[in-house]
Structures are given as structure tokens and as C-alpha cells.
Design an enzyme around this catalytic site. Structure first.
Site, PDB file in Angstrom:
ATOM      1  N   ARG A 100       0.877  -1.188   0.000  1.00  0.00           N
ATOM      2  CA  ARG A 100       0.000   0.000   0.000  1.00  0.00           C
ATOM      3  C   ARG A 100       0.903   1.224   0.000  1.00  0.00           C
ATOM      4  O   ARG A 100       1.719   1.399   0.908  1.00  0.00           O
ATOM      5  CB  ARG A 100      -0.896  -0.002   1.242  1.00  0.00           C
ATOM      6  CG  ARG A 100      -1.570   1.340   1.471  1.00  0.00           C
ATOM      7  CD  ARG A 100      -2.669   1.301   2.498  1.00  0.00           C
ATOM      8  NE  ARG A 100      -3.838   0.603   1.994  1.00  0.00           N
ATOM      9  CZ  ARG A 100      -5.068   0.754   2.493  1.00  0.00           C
ATOM     10  NH1 ARG A 100      -5.281   1.568   3.510  1.00  0.00           N
ATOM     11  NH2 ARG A 100      -6.082   0.088   1.976  1.00  0.00           N
ATOM     12  N   HIS A 127      -7.435   0.767  -6.356  1.00  0.00           N
ATOM     13  CA  HIS A 127      -7.641  -0.037  -5.142  1.00  0.00           C
ATOM     14  C   HIS A 127      -8.306  -1.353  -5.572  1.00  0.00           C
ATOM     15  O   HIS A 127      -9.474  -1.603  -5.283  1.00  0.00           O
ATOM     16  CB  HIS A 127      -8.519   0.739  -4.152  1.00  0.00           C
ATOM     17  CG  HIS A 127      -8.492   0.209  -2.754  1.00  0.00           C
ATOM     18  ND1 HIS A 127      -7.748  -0.888  -2.379  1.00  0.00           N
ATOM     19  CD2 HIS A 127      -9.136   0.621  -1.625  1.00  0.00           C
ATOM     20  CE1 HIS A 127      -7.923  -1.112  -1.076  1.00  0.00           C
ATOM     21  NE2 HIS A 127      -8.764  -0.219  -0.601  1.00  0.00           N
ATOM     22  N   GLN A 130     -10.246  -3.785  -3.132  1.00  0.00           N
ATOM     23  CA  GLN A 130     -11.532  -3.270  -2.670  1.00  0.00           C
ATOM     24  C   GLN A 130     -12.625  -3.536  -3.705  1.00  0.00           C
ATOM     25  O   GLN A 130     -13.742  -3.940  -3.366  1.00  0.00           O
ATOM     26  CB  GLN A 130     -11.415  -1.763  -2.403  1.00  0.00           C
ATOM     27  CG  GLN A 130     -12.699  -1.147  -1.897  1.00  0.00           C
ATOM     28  CD  GLN A 130     -13.054  -1.602  -0.500  1.00  0.00           C
ATOM     29  OE1 GLN A 130     -12.252  -1.479   0.416  1.00  0.00           O
ATOM     30  NE2 GLN A 130     -14.248  -2.129  -0.313  1.00  0.00           N
ATOM     31  N   ASP A 217     -17.207   7.267  -1.213  1.00  0.00           N
ATOM     32  CA  ASP A 217     -15.890   7.133  -0.568  1.00  0.00           C
ATOM     33  C   ASP A 217     -15.556   8.507   0.014  1.00  0.00           C
ATOM     34  O   ASP A 217     -16.226   9.505  -0.298  1.00  0.00           O
ATOM     35  CB  ASP A 217     -14.861   6.698  -1.636  1.00  0.00           C
ATOM     36  CG  ASP A 217     -13.439   6.554  -1.108  1.00  0.00           C
ATOM     37  OD1 ASP A 217     -13.271   6.364   0.125  1.00  0.00           O
ATOM     38  OD2 ASP A 217     -12.488   6.641  -1.912  1.00  0.00           O
ATOM     39  N   CYS A 256     -16.514   1.895   1.001  1.00  0.00           N
ATOM     40  CA  CYS A 256     -15.334   1.061   1.247  1.00  0.00           C
ATOM     41  C   CYS A 256     -14.811   1.227   2.673  1.00  0.00           C
ATOM     42  O   CYS A 256     -14.069   0.379   3.148  1.00  0.00           O
ATOM     43  CB  CYS A 256     -14.255   1.374   0.218  1.00  0.00           C
ATOM     44  SG  CYS A 256     -13.673   3.076   0.255  1.00  0.00           S
ATOM     45  N   ARG A 284     -13.624  -8.308   1.949  1.00  0.00           N
ATOM     46  CA  ARG A 284     -12.207  -8.080   1.681  1.00  0.00           C
ATOM     47  C   ARG A 284     -11.420  -9.355   1.956  1.00  0.00           C
ATOM     48  O   ARG A 284     -10.535  -9.736   1.205  1.00  0.00           O
ATOM     49  CB  ARG A 284     -11.659  -6.928   2.561  1.00  0.00           C
ATOM     50  CG  ARG A 284     -12.308  -5.569   2.334  1.00  0.00           C
ATOM     51  CD  ARG A 284     -11.991  -5.004   0.967  1.00  0.00           C
ATOM     52  NE  ARG A 284     -10.554  -4.992   0.715  1.00  0.00           N
ATOM     53  CZ  ARG A 284      -9.722  -4.026   1.134  1.00  0.00           C
ATOM     54  NH1 ARG A 284     -10.186  -2.972   1.767  1.00  0.00           N
ATOM     55  NH2 ARG A 284      -8.426  -4.089   0.870  1.00  0.00           N
TER      56      ARG A 284
HETATM   57  N1   CP Z   1     -11.267   0.176   2.604  1.00  0.00           N
HETATM   58  C1   CP Z   1      -9.992   0.063   3.012  1.00  0.00           C
HETATM   59  O1   CP Z   1      -9.075  -0.178   2.226  1.00  0.00           O
HETATM   60  O2   CP Z   1      -9.824   0.228   4.353  1.00  0.00           O
HETATM   61  P1   CP Z   1      -8.451   0.410   5.119  1.00  0.00           P
HETATM   62  O3   CP Z   1      -7.865   1.727   4.671  1.00  0.00           O
HETATM   63  O4   CP Z   1      -8.820   0.412   6.573  1.00  0.00           O
HETATM   64  O5   CP Z   1      -7.540  -0.723   4.776  1.00  0.00           O
HETATM   65  N1  NVA Z   2      -9.889   6.872  -1.566  1.00  0.00           N
HETATM   66  C1  NVA Z   2      -9.588   6.438  -0.230  1.00  0.00           C
HETATM   67  C2  NVA Z   2      -9.836   4.970  -0.078  1.00  0.00           C
HETATM   68  C3  NVA Z   2      -9.651   4.461   1.318  1.00  0.00           C
HETATM   69  C4  NVA Z   2      -9.855   2.990   1.442  1.00  0.00           C
HETATM   70  C5  NVA Z   2      -8.156   6.768   0.106  1.00  0.00           C
HETATM   71  O1  NVA Z   2      -7.276   6.578  -0.740  1.00  0.00           O
HETATM   72  O2  NVA Z   2      -7.903   7.240   1.213  1.00  0.00           O
END
Ligand code: CP
Ligand code: NVA
Length: 298
Positions: A100, A127, A130, A217, A256, A284
Site C-alpha cells: 500500500r 484499489h 476493494q 468514498d 469502502c 475483503r
Molecule cells: N477500505 C480500506 O481499504 O480500508 P483500510 O484503509 O482500513 O484498509
Molecule cells: N480513496 C480512499 C480509499 C480508502 C480505502 C483513500 O485513498 O484514502
């Protein structure tokens, strides 16, 4: 499939296979084959996470493997060691990597230099994990996406919307994105996407009209927290009871998570649809186990 770097690079068949496998793994939870027995999978995270980290750590263990969580501050990457050097070291020690981070290129480079199965656990561009969980949830709640309209209300050019637009392109469902004029996908992206089933509007009611899935989101993604002026653009883009009045009967709401009540979603709507939204979060785990099974080398 050697990696999961983006939804863009998946085919419809690969998405469908992953979802079939995820549904199967969900049904037989507790009776998993130990596909990752003896394997160590590293999780390199340079952004915060609850769902992604926990679901991957639990999923790897359930498949017989050992998850090794490495936040950027624990490793030399945080002190400037290049990603390609980190990748070449891990490539000689672990069996797969979940990353990530900010730049999509870092995930691409990691896959190239490590030669390991590499999973994008969220970048600024996509993502994918997700979206697989979201599609699984739509399958479970609505029986599939064929003939369904999906609306996305919020940032029109975030990791979530980009992945959703590619999913719509591959799978052919109608996707309507409602975003402020300043947060819409640029023309060059839309030209590359070339998906007549994806429409963009500045009017949330137009996107929500007749939609079977209403999706949203955060307005400010990770790394954008100080862009308070961007947040001001989203007045009128909240998913609330008034907006849902435009949706199709029997619609579902997806988020999400994490959710900011009173911003992109009202407290009332989040709690009314909590059954679906937390099922989405649970998915997930099942979707990512399917990805791990697909990528694991013997
Ligand atoms: N939706 C999601 O990716 O959550 P986190 O940021 O908690 O991993
Ligand atoms: N768009 C959001 C998604 C979080 C799961 C971010 O990148 O923070």
C-alpha cells in the site's frame, strides 16, 4: 495471473474467476487448503489501514502462511532506500508482497525487481482488492451486475473511482459517476478508458436516478488531508435519504470505509445500510484469499 497491480490490467474472465473462488472460499471457511504452507508474505504499508491489513494478515494465516507487516517507518524504505533495492532483498527471502503506497509506479517496480507475486493494496491510482470485494457484495446482494446501474458519488478521479471505471469497462455494467467539476476524470483518461457505459455528471441526482447500487468514498483520500479547499467542492454530494429517493427500489449502498459521517454519507444512511457495508468489509477477506490462492507459487 502473476500479480494484482490494477483492475485495469485484469480481464473480465480473471475477475469472474477470482469472484467464483472468493465465494467458494467464503463458503468453506475453516476448511482451507494450506496453499501458503511454509510461505512468508510481506505487507509493506506506507499509508494507514484497518481493513486491508487485518484481512490480509488473517487471510494469509488461514491459508497456512506467515504474514510479515512492515510499515515504512520500520524498514529502511522510510529512510530513503530505493524501492528497487527493497524489492531485490525481499525477492530473495519472502514468497509474495502486498504493498500500500502512493505511486502506482512503485508497485509496478516492486513486481519487476522482486520477481515476486505482488498485490496492490491501494495506491493513488487504484484499489483493486476493494473493487473485488465490492463486486462480490453486489453478487451476493443483487445476484450480479448484469442490467444494473451503479452510481458513484464523490471524487471522480480517486483510486476508488478509477478502479470502478475499469471494472465497468471490463464487465459492461452501467456506471454513472457524479463528481464536482474540479474532481472529474480528465479527457485523456476517458479517451483511454473508451467505455460508453461510463457516464460522468456534476449532478448527484442524475447519477443516482434508477441506480441499483449507490457507492461513495471519502472526499479527501489519504495524502490529501490538508486540501481543505478541495473538500468545499463537495457540498451537495452527500449520500443521504434525499439522494437515495432517486435510486431504484431495492437499491444497496456501498462504502469502502472508513466513513466520515456528515460528509460523504449521512449517519442515518450509513446505519440503515450497515448490514451491506460491513458485509462488504468482510468480503475483503474472502476476495483477497482468492487473490492469494491465484498468485501463490508452489
Ligand atoms: N477500505 C480500506 O481499504 O480500508 P483500510 O484503509 O482500513 O484498509
Ligand atoms: N480513496 C480512499 C480509499 C480508502 C480505502 C483513500 O485513498 O484514502
Amino acid at each position: 495471473m502473476q500479480h494484482l497491480l490494477s483492475i485495469e490490467q485484469l480481464s473480465a474472465r480473471e475477475i469472474q474467476r477470482l469472484l467464483e473462488s472468493a465465494a467458494h472460499l467464503k463458503l468453506q471457511r475453516g476448511r482451507d487448503g494450506q496453499v501458503l504452507a511454509g510461505q512468508t508474505w510481506a505487507l509493506i504499508f506506507t499509508k494507514s489501514s484497518t481493513r486491508t491489513r487485518v484481512s490480509f494478515e488473517v487471510g494469509i494465516r488461514e491459508l497456512g502462511g506467515f504474514p510479515m507487516f512492515l510499515s515504512k517507518n520500520d524498514i529502511q524504505l522510510g529512510r530513503g532506500e530505493p524501492i528497487k533495492d527493497t524489492a531485490r532483498v525481499l525477492g530473495r527471502m519472502v514468497h509474495g508482497v502486498i504493498i500500500r503506497t502512493f505511486a502506482q509506479q512503485d508497485v509496478v517496480d516492486f513486481a519487476e525487481y522482486s520477481k515476486l507475486p505482488t498485490i496492490n493494496a491501494l495506491t493513488d491510482d487504484e484499489h483493486p482488492c476493494q473493487i473485488l470485494a465490492d463486486l462480490l457484495t453486489i453478487q451476493e446482494k443483487l445476484g450480479g451486475w448484469e442490467g444494473k446501474k451503479v452510481a458513484f458519488i464523490g471524487d471522480g478521479f480517486s483510486n476508488m473511482t478509477i478502479s470502478w471505471m475499469w471494472a465497468a469497462k471490463h464487465l459492461g455494467f452501467e456506471l454513472a459517476v457524479a463528481a464536482p467539476a474540479t474532481c472529474q476524470p480528465p479527457a485523456d483518461f476517458l479517451a483511454k478508458l473508451a467505455a460508453p457505459n461510463v457516464s460522468i455528471t456534476t449532478d448527484p441526482a442524475v447519477a443516482a436516478k434508477g441506480a441499483h447500487v449507490i457507492n461513495t468514498d471519502v472526499w479527501l483520500s489519504m495524502g490529501q488531508e490538508d486540501q481543505k479547499e478541495k473538500e468545499l467542492e463537495f457540498a451537495g454530494f452527500q449520500v443521504n435519504a434525499e439522494l437515495l429517493a432517486h435510486a431504484a427500489p431495492g437499491h444497496i449502498v456501498l462504502h469502502c470505509l472508513p466513513a466520515y459521517r456528515g460528509k460523504e454519507i449521512s449517519e442515518e444512511v450509513l446505519e440503515l445500510h450497515a448490514g451491506t457495508i460491513f458485509q462488504q468489509a468482510e468480503n475483503r477477506l474472502h476476495a483477497q484469499k482468492a487473490v492469494l490462492v491465484a498468485l501463490a507459487r508452489k
